[in-house]
Design a protein around this motif. Structure first.
Motif, PDB file in Angstrom:
ATOM      1  N   LEU A   1      -3.833 -43.749-116.166  1.00 37.08           N
ATOM      2  CA  LEU A   1      -4.633 -43.131-115.114  1.00 37.08           C
ATOM      3  C   LEU A   1      -3.720 -42.928-113.909  1.00 37.08           C
ATOM      4  N   ILE A   2      -3.590 -41.680-113.464  1.00 35.22           N
ATOM      5  CA  ILE A   2      -2.687 -41.346-112.368  1.00 35.22           C
ATOM      6  C   ILE A   2      -3.462 -40.668-111.244  1.00 35.22           C
ATOM      7  N   GLY A   3      -3.365 -41.219-110.045  1.00 31.94           N
ATOM      8  CA  GLY A   3      -3.945 -40.601-108.859  1.00 31.94           C
ATOM      9  C   GLY A   3      -2.833 -40.044-107.985  1.00 31.94           C
ATOM     10  N   ILE A   4      -3.051 -38.879-107.391  1.00 36.76           N
ATOM     11  CA  ILE A   4      -1.999 -38.202-106.622  1.00 36.76           C
ATOM     12  C   ILE A   4      -2.511 -37.881-105.215  1.00 36.76           C
ATOM     13  N   LYS A   5      -1.761 -38.314-104.210  1.00 31.38           N
ATOM     14  CA  LYS A   5      -2.025 -37.998-102.806  1.00 31.38           C
ATOM     15  C   LYS A   5      -0.850 -37.180-102.288  1.00 31.38           C
ATOM     16  N   SER A   6      -1.087 -35.917-101.943  1.00 35.94           N
ATOM     17  CA  SER A   6      -0.012 -35.032-101.484  1.00 35.94           C
ATOM     18  C   SER A   6       0.495 -35.471-100.115  1.00 35.94           C
ATOM     19  N   GLY A   7       1.813 -35.355 -99.931  1.00 33.77           N
ATOM     20  CA  GLY A   7       2.434 -35.739 -98.681  1.00 33.77           C
ATOM     21  C   GLY A   7       2.964 -34.542 -97.908  1.00 33.77           C
ATOM     22  N   GLU A   8       3.584 -34.817 -96.766  1.00 32.85           N
ATOM     23  CA  GLU A   8       4.140 -33.761 -95.922  1.00 32.85           C
ATOM     24  C   GLU A   8       5.259 -33.006 -96.628  1.00 32.85           C
ATOM     25  N   ASN A   9       5.998 -33.713 -97.468  1.00 38.93           N
ATOM     26  CA  ASN A   9       7.122 -33.108 -98.181  1.00 38.93           C
ATOM     27  C   ASN A   9       6.916 -33.285 -99.684  1.00 38.93           C
TER      28      ASN A   9
ATOM     29  N   THR B   1       7.767 -44.505 -97.539  1.00 39.70           N
ATOM     30  CA  THR B   1       7.619 -43.041 -97.573  1.00 39.70           C
ATOM     31  C   THR B   1       8.478 -42.377 -96.504  1.00 39.70           C
ATOM     32  N   LYS B   2       8.599 -43.014 -95.350  1.00 34.69           N
ATOM     33  CA  LYS B   2       9.447 -42.461 -94.275  1.00 34.69           C
ATOM     34  C   LYS B   2      10.917 -42.465 -94.686  1.00 34.69           C
ATOM     35  N   GLN B   3      11.342 -43.558 -95.334  1.00 34.48           N
ATOM     36  CA  GLN B   3      12.747 -43.629 -95.746  1.00 34.48           C
ATOM     37  C   GLN B   3      13.043 -42.662 -96.890  1.00 34.48           C
ATOM     38  N   LEU B   4      12.074 -42.433 -97.758  1.00 34.64           N
ATOM     39  CA  LEU B   4      12.281 -41.472 -98.840  1.00 34.64           C
ATOM     40  C   LEU B   4      12.391 -40.046 -98.300  1.00 34.64           C
ATOM     41  N   ALA B   5      11.812 -39.793 -97.140  1.00 29.25           N
ATOM     42  CA  ALA B   5      11.846 -38.465 -96.551  1.00 29.25           C
ATOM     43  C   ALA B   5      13.131 -38.179 -95.782  1.00 29.25           C
TER      44      ALA B   5
END
Length: 418
Positions: A65-73, A413-417
């Protein structure tokens, strides 16, 4: 005293309680085997919570089961969080489930605060992490990376149902696995919250811990074959008793694991089958599982050699033939230093004294570590009990771990961006 300021602790723990009703056994136990009807019911409940948290959600062809939340990038490598919701046949309500519900709570908190993460976030409830139904675990997470082995779909459960049929009955399409596989590099980090399943945090009075690495598991299946005979007439010195040989192997395994006191080596025989399984027939064939784990790869490999030599020696003494099948063999995996530093800093900011500790149990993180950076948060287990209906982590500890997960996820998430 730690103050939970961000996540909704009441909602978090109510969901864990709700899910414990699916496959409930006794007062506090859960039996929710992978790809069972109970598992399907639970997956659909969790899917609804993912959608409530603002995610699009799907069940892939591996039963994940996979849930996806779209981000800024959205084109950058994503952060994935989660764990599993399948259980042992005689399990507790917190194993795996806590990590999935905590991850959903993180995303739902972001939604409610109007926060759009820097990169997209996925929450996974991976299929068959536990491995007790088909005797081979971490299925779903290996599936998304194309790591499944030949013959895995033909494995049968105790009722003779193959994994292939169980997947089809679950609504999956085993002929189209490639559609559910992930592209290498698509995930930048994996962050998993899990109950400790051991006594260290409880003994130190710590609600939350930071994992530094995962021990490497070795899973073997051993078949010993002798010759059946009448229990009343075959002389003791003429028997080819497979069960007697198996008993000696179990003792030998224990002795191998204990030869260096103080080391974290653990070894277990958790499943054994005897044929023909009659009280007045000398056992002809025994199949048993071996689980050997260590954080020191060289030591584990040395112990494996010793064990194999002992098996051959015992088989020769009792006139048995032996067949050893390797079901799993993974090296120890250490967490990403930068992610561990995030956890350290955020736990300190929360006022949490979070000790660092190794994980003896393997988790979905073990497989994920081969494809992206990973880190883990442990939540205290009362008396170190797990894989047992008495398994318990307090609502306060779970909330503390989830608060740390939330704050750390924002940082990651900030560091990944960058």
């Amino acid at each position: 005293m730690l103050k939970i300021e961000e996540i909704n602790a009441i909602r978090l723990n109510e969901r864990i309680e709700r899910l414990s009703m699916v496959g409930k056994i006794g007062e506090t136990g859960v039996s929710r085997l992978a790809l069972s009807q109970e598992d399907h019911t639970a997956v659909n409940i969790v899917k609804g919570w993912m959608e409530e948290a603002g995610m699009s959600a799907k069940i892939d062809n591996f039963g994940n089961l996979i849930g996806i939340k779209s981000g800024e990038n959205p084109d950058l490598p994503k952060l994935m969080m989660g764990s599993h919701i399948d259980s042992q046949v005689y399990g507790g309500r917190y194993d795996g489930v806590t990590g999935v519900i905590a991850a959903i709570e993180v995303v739902q908190t972001m939604k409610e605060k109007g926060i759009v993460p820097e990169v997209s976030i996925e929450v996974a409830a991976f299929s068959d992490e536990v491995g007790c139904r088909f005797n081979k675990g971490v299925f779903g997470v290996r599936g998304i990376w194309g790591e499944l082995e030949e013959g895995e779909l033909d494995r049968k459960d105790s009722e003779g149902i193959t994994r292939r049929k169980a997947l089809i009955d679950f609504g999956c399409n085993p002929e189209n696995f490639t559609a559910s596989e992930y592209e290498k590099g698509s995930l930048g980090a994996f962050l998993e919250l899990h109950i400790e399943q051991g006594p260290i945090l409880d003994n130190t009075g710590s609600p939350v811990g930071i994992v530094s690495g995962i021990s490497g598991p070795l899973w073997l299946t051993l078949e010993l074959t002798g010759f059946a005979g009448h229990a009343g007439s075959v002389p003791m010195n003429m028997r080819q008793d497979a069960l007697l040989g198996a008993a000696k192997v179990i003792v030998a395994l224990n002795q191998v694991a204990l030869q260096k006191p103080g080391t974290p080596t653990v070894a277990t025989v958790g499943n054994i089958k005897v044929f023909p399984n009659s009280r007045n027939i000398v056992p002809e064939k025994v199949t048993l599982t071996i689980d050997l784990r260590d954080i020191d790869l060289a030591r584990r490999d040395q112990y494996e050699v010793q064990l194999r030599n002992e098996i051959n020696r015992i088989a020769a003494i009792h006139g048995l033939t032996c067949k050893i099948t390797e079901d799993m063999k993974s090296e120890p995996r250490y967490v990403a230093n930068w992610m561990k530093e995030v956890l350290r800093e955020e736990s300190k900011a929360l006022g949490l004294a979070a000790p660092e500790l190794m994980s003896g149990p393997f988790h979905n993180s073990l497989t994920m570590s081969n494809y992206c950076d990973y880190a883990m948060i442990f939540v205290r287990s009362k008396d170190g009990i797990s894989h047992n209906p008495l398994e318990f982590s307090s609502p306060e500890d779970i909330a503390a771990g989830t608060e740390l997960l939330y704050r750390s996820a924002l940082r990651v998430t900030k560091q990944l961006a960058q």
